[in-house]
Design a protein around this motif. Sequence first.
Motif, PDB file in Angstrom:
ATOM      1  N   GLY B 163      -8.655 -23.042  15.359  1.00 50.07           N
ATOM      2  CA  GLY B 163      -9.455 -24.233  15.660  1.00 50.07           C
ATOM      3  C   GLY B 163      -9.247 -25.389  14.697  1.00 50.07           C
ATOM      4  O   GLY B 163      -8.859 -26.497  15.115  1.00 50.07           O
ATOM      5  N   PRO B 164      -9.471 -25.170  13.372  1.00 46.35           N
ATOM      6  CA  PRO B 164      -9.311 -26.287  12.430  1.00 46.35           C
ATOM      7  C   PRO B 164      -7.909 -26.887  12.449  1.00 46.35           C
ATOM      8  O   PRO B 164      -7.755 -28.107  12.379  1.00 46.35           O
ATOM      9  CB  PRO B 164      -9.615 -25.621  11.070  1.00 46.35           C
ATOM     10  N   GLU B 165      -6.907 -26.025  12.595  1.00 48.45           N
ATOM     11  CA  GLU B 165      -5.519 -26.516  12.615  1.00 48.45           C
ATOM     12  C   GLU B 165      -5.282 -27.423  13.828  1.00 48.45           C
ATOM     13  O   GLU B 165      -4.675 -28.506  13.721  1.00 48.45           O
ATOM     14  CB  GLU B 165      -4.561 -25.315  12.650  1.00 48.45           C
ATOM     15  N   LEU B 166      -5.790 -26.975  14.979  1.00 49.89           N
ATOM     16  CA  LEU B 166      -5.630 -27.769  16.209  1.00 49.89           C
ATOM     17  C   LEU B 166      -6.367 -29.098  16.079  1.00 49.89           C
ATOM     18  O   LEU B 166      -5.862 -30.150  16.477  1.00 49.89           O
ATOM     19  CB  LEU B 166      -6.150 -26.966  17.406  1.00 49.89           C
ATOM     20  N   LEU B 167      -7.570 -29.041  15.485  1.00 51.92           N
ATOM     21  CA  LEU B 167      -8.362 -30.262  15.320  1.00 51.92           C
ATOM     22  C   LEU B 167      -7.633 -31.256  14.412  1.00 51.92           C
ATOM     23  O   LEU B 167      -7.542 -32.454  14.723  1.00 51.92           O
ATOM     24  CB  LEU B 167      -9.737 -29.898  14.734  1.00 51.92           C
ATOM     25  N   ARG B 168      -7.089 -30.749  13.301  1.00 49.88           N
ATOM     26  CA  ARG B 168      -6.348 -31.618  12.379  1.00 49.88           C
ATOM     27  C   ARG B 168      -5.151 -32.256  13.082  1.00 49.88           C
ATOM     28  O   ARG B 168      -4.875 -33.444  12.945  1.00 49.88           O
ATOM     29  CB  ARG B 168      -5.874 -30.808  11.164  1.00 49.88           C
ATOM     30  N   ALA B 169      -4.441 -31.409  13.869  1.00 49.77           N
ATOM     31  CA  ALA B 169      -3.259 -31.907  14.573  1.00 49.77           C
ATOM     32  C   ALA B 169      -3.656 -33.000  15.555  1.00 49.77           C
ATOM     33  O   ALA B 169      -2.985 -34.049  15.657  1.00 49.77           O
ATOM     34  CB  ALA B 169      -2.570 -30.751  15.302  1.00 49.77           C
ATOM     35  N   LEU B 170      -4.752 -32.768  16.284  1.00 51.02           N
ATOM     36  CA  LEU B 170      -5.209 -33.740  17.278  1.00 51.02           C
ATOM     37  C   LEU B 170      -5.567 -35.070  16.612  1.00 51.02           C
ATOM     38  O   LEU B 170      -5.138 -36.142  17.067  1.00 51.02           O
ATOM     39  CB  LEU B 170      -6.426 -33.167  18.021  1.00 51.02           C
ATOM     40  N   VAL B 171      -6.353 -34.988  15.524  1.00 51.23           N
ATOM     41  CA  VAL B 171      -6.790 -36.206  14.841  1.00 51.23           C
ATOM     42  C   VAL B 171      -5.583 -36.974  14.307  1.00 51.23           C
ATOM     43  O   VAL B 171      -5.454 -38.194  14.499  1.00 51.23           O
ATOM     44  CB  VAL B 171      -7.775 -35.854  13.698  1.00 51.23           C
ATOM     45  N   GLY B 250       1.382 -18.458  22.454  1.00 55.44           N
ATOM     46  CA  GLY B 250       1.454 -19.383  23.580  1.00 55.44           C
ATOM     47  C   GLY B 250       1.887 -20.747  23.086  1.00 55.44           C
ATOM     48  O   GLY B 250       2.923 -20.889  22.444  1.00 55.44           O
ATOM     49  N   MET B 251       1.085 -21.766  23.420  1.00 51.88           N
ATOM     50  CA  MET B 251       1.410 -23.094  22.904  1.00 51.88           C
ATOM     51  C   MET B 251       0.894 -23.208  21.471  1.00 51.88           C
ATOM     52  O   MET B 251      -0.250 -22.868  21.191  1.00 51.88           O
ATOM     53  CB  MET B 251       0.753 -24.167  23.777  1.00 51.88           C
ATOM     54  N   LEU B 252       1.756 -23.688  20.576  1.00 53.64           N
ATOM     55  CA  LEU B 252       1.353 -23.778  19.176  1.00 53.64           C
ATOM     56  C   LEU B 252       0.407 -24.965  18.978  1.00 53.64           C
ATOM     57  O   LEU B 252       0.531 -25.983  19.668  1.00 53.64           O
ATOM     58  CB  LEU B 252       2.588 -23.925  18.284  1.00 53.64           C
ATOM     59  N   PRO B 253      -0.563 -24.851  18.051  1.00 55.85           N
ATOM     60  CA  PRO B 253      -1.555 -25.918  17.853  1.00 55.85           C
ATOM     61  C   PRO B 253      -0.931 -27.291  17.601  1.00 55.85           C
ATOM     62  O   PRO B 253      -1.415 -28.300  18.127  1.00 55.85           O
ATOM     63  CB  PRO B 253      -2.344 -25.420  16.637  1.00 55.85           C
ATOM     64  N   ALA B 254       0.162 -27.336  16.838  1.00 54.61           N
ATOM     65  CA  ALA B 254       0.777 -28.631  16.548  1.00 54.61           C
ATOM     66  C   ALA B 254       1.274 -29.283  17.829  1.00 54.61           C
ATOM     67  O   ALA B 254       1.087 -30.491  18.052  1.00 54.61           O
ATOM     68  CB  ALA B 254       1.928 -28.435  15.562  1.00 54.61           C
ATOM     69  N   ASP B 255       1.906 -28.476  18.689  1.00 56.13           N
ATOM     70  CA  ASP B 255       2.425 -28.966  19.959  1.00 56.13           C
ATOM     71  C   ASP B 255       1.280 -29.426  20.856  1.00 56.13           C
ATOM     72  O   ASP B 255       1.332 -30.492  21.489  1.00 56.13           O
ATOM     73  CB  ASP B 255       3.225 -27.834  20.618  1.00 56.13           C
TER      74      ASP B 255
END
Lengths: 219, 306
Positions: B163-171, B250-255
Amino acid sequence: MSLLEPIYPKVLSVRRIPNADPALLRAYGADPERHCALGLVTCDQDDPTYVALDEATKHADVEVVYAKSFYAGSAHASGPLSGEILGVIASSDADEIVEGLKAIVRCLEHDACFYAASDDGKIAVFPHVIASLGHYLSKEAGLQVGDSMAYLVAPPMEHTIALDAALKAADVEAKLILGPPSPTNFGAAYLSGSLDACQAAAMAYAEAVVEVGLQPKRV
Amino acid sequence: MSSLSTTRALVAELRHKLGASAPMAAPERPVTIQPPPARIFPRPQQPPTRFAQAASAHTTALVGIGAVGTRYATDVVLQFQAELAVAHGAVATVLPPEWAEQNGLLPLSSRVTSHREFLLRPDLGRRLDDASSQLLRSRAATDVDVQPILADGLSAVACMGAGPELLRALVAECEGLGLRVGTPVCARFARVWLQDEIGQTTRAKVAVILLGERPGLGTGDGLSAYVVYEPAVGKTDGDRNMISNIHARGMLPADAGRRLARLAQGMIRQGVSGVNLDLSAIPGLDGAGGTALRAPQVRQRLVETP
């Protein structure tokens, strides 16, 4: 063949039926409700096999459902695999049968056997001591599982004289005296008592059988 | 002389007493009894058919797993049980109340008061409780382009994991595209539609909720992301776009973060989201909305078998 040389039993056939037909199970004294697998063994010596079948009940969850000697013994067998006894063990688990059969073969190889009571080996004696009875012979002899028992077999004349000597040699009680002829034309007896008493009686029995063989006509 | 038999020892003694001196003859070789057949049936040696191979190459579903007799092979059953346990464990996990603040996020909560109620009352999970609503109004930035929301959903494991990694990537990706990103919040006991109320409160153009998805076999750590334009209570699923299976296999958070930022930008440009959004007009979605096969997932082995 020298005096008191072991006459080793020959296991003639060992087979297993993992899932026997209920009719066959019933015919051989098994209960289709409790048993499904049978183990069968034939041997050229009947009395060691009875002992070995009893041994199997100590090593595996098996019941001896059928054990009968053949008429006139292995010298007059109906075929090369017949010997003089067919023993059948039954269980609800085919693997237990295998363990039971292993115990039978082990006992026949290492423990129970006839001995030559004369130099030419023509007189055979079975002065066997069972230190701890299993489920089969304890029932046959009317004793408890774990009791000691002397299992004595010899030809008719020798048996009669030797049994008298055995009963007088130690503090033993005759649980069964099977006068001759048995199906194989022997005489047999089960004596119970302490282990020491059973051993003393069995050796007195063997010694007397040898003595009768040496002096058959001494009155 | 075998020591296994008392009787033989006794007879040997008697024999000695009666004058015989030679040792007794040894027994003949015994009959050997074959061990019973093994109870564990080996996997059939013939390879799976090419149809099964082709099918199983494209999915982690239980296809082309073979059979032993009339049953599944033992390792297949064990793997299934292990994967089911992972899914059960993920659903049963509760997001700790203090987790949001520890990770520097604004802690919000839905109207749900217990985990059991959360599972049984989806409607309560779609609305903020009064305290959270108050907190959001007082602390969060308003009139933003993108409102990022992290939430537990049906897998707190996934939320706390990637979760935190995906959030950071999104921001980071949104800021890279020049979008104004709102205060990151973390919602507890949240359903997807909670993004409507949160986005409405902060007057965001686009709300993005990242939440643990319903666990499947072996994937208790999967995240989904739902994006909606002009969030408002009353929006339907037809107004949302989503990306699922965001996890290591599956799909990596950065992607996923990159794609979500493009998606949000596209929504703002087109002024619409959901089924009316033209995905083909958004660059950088790597064929999303097309019919191309995605790369196959790799099944994670949970059970070691010989």
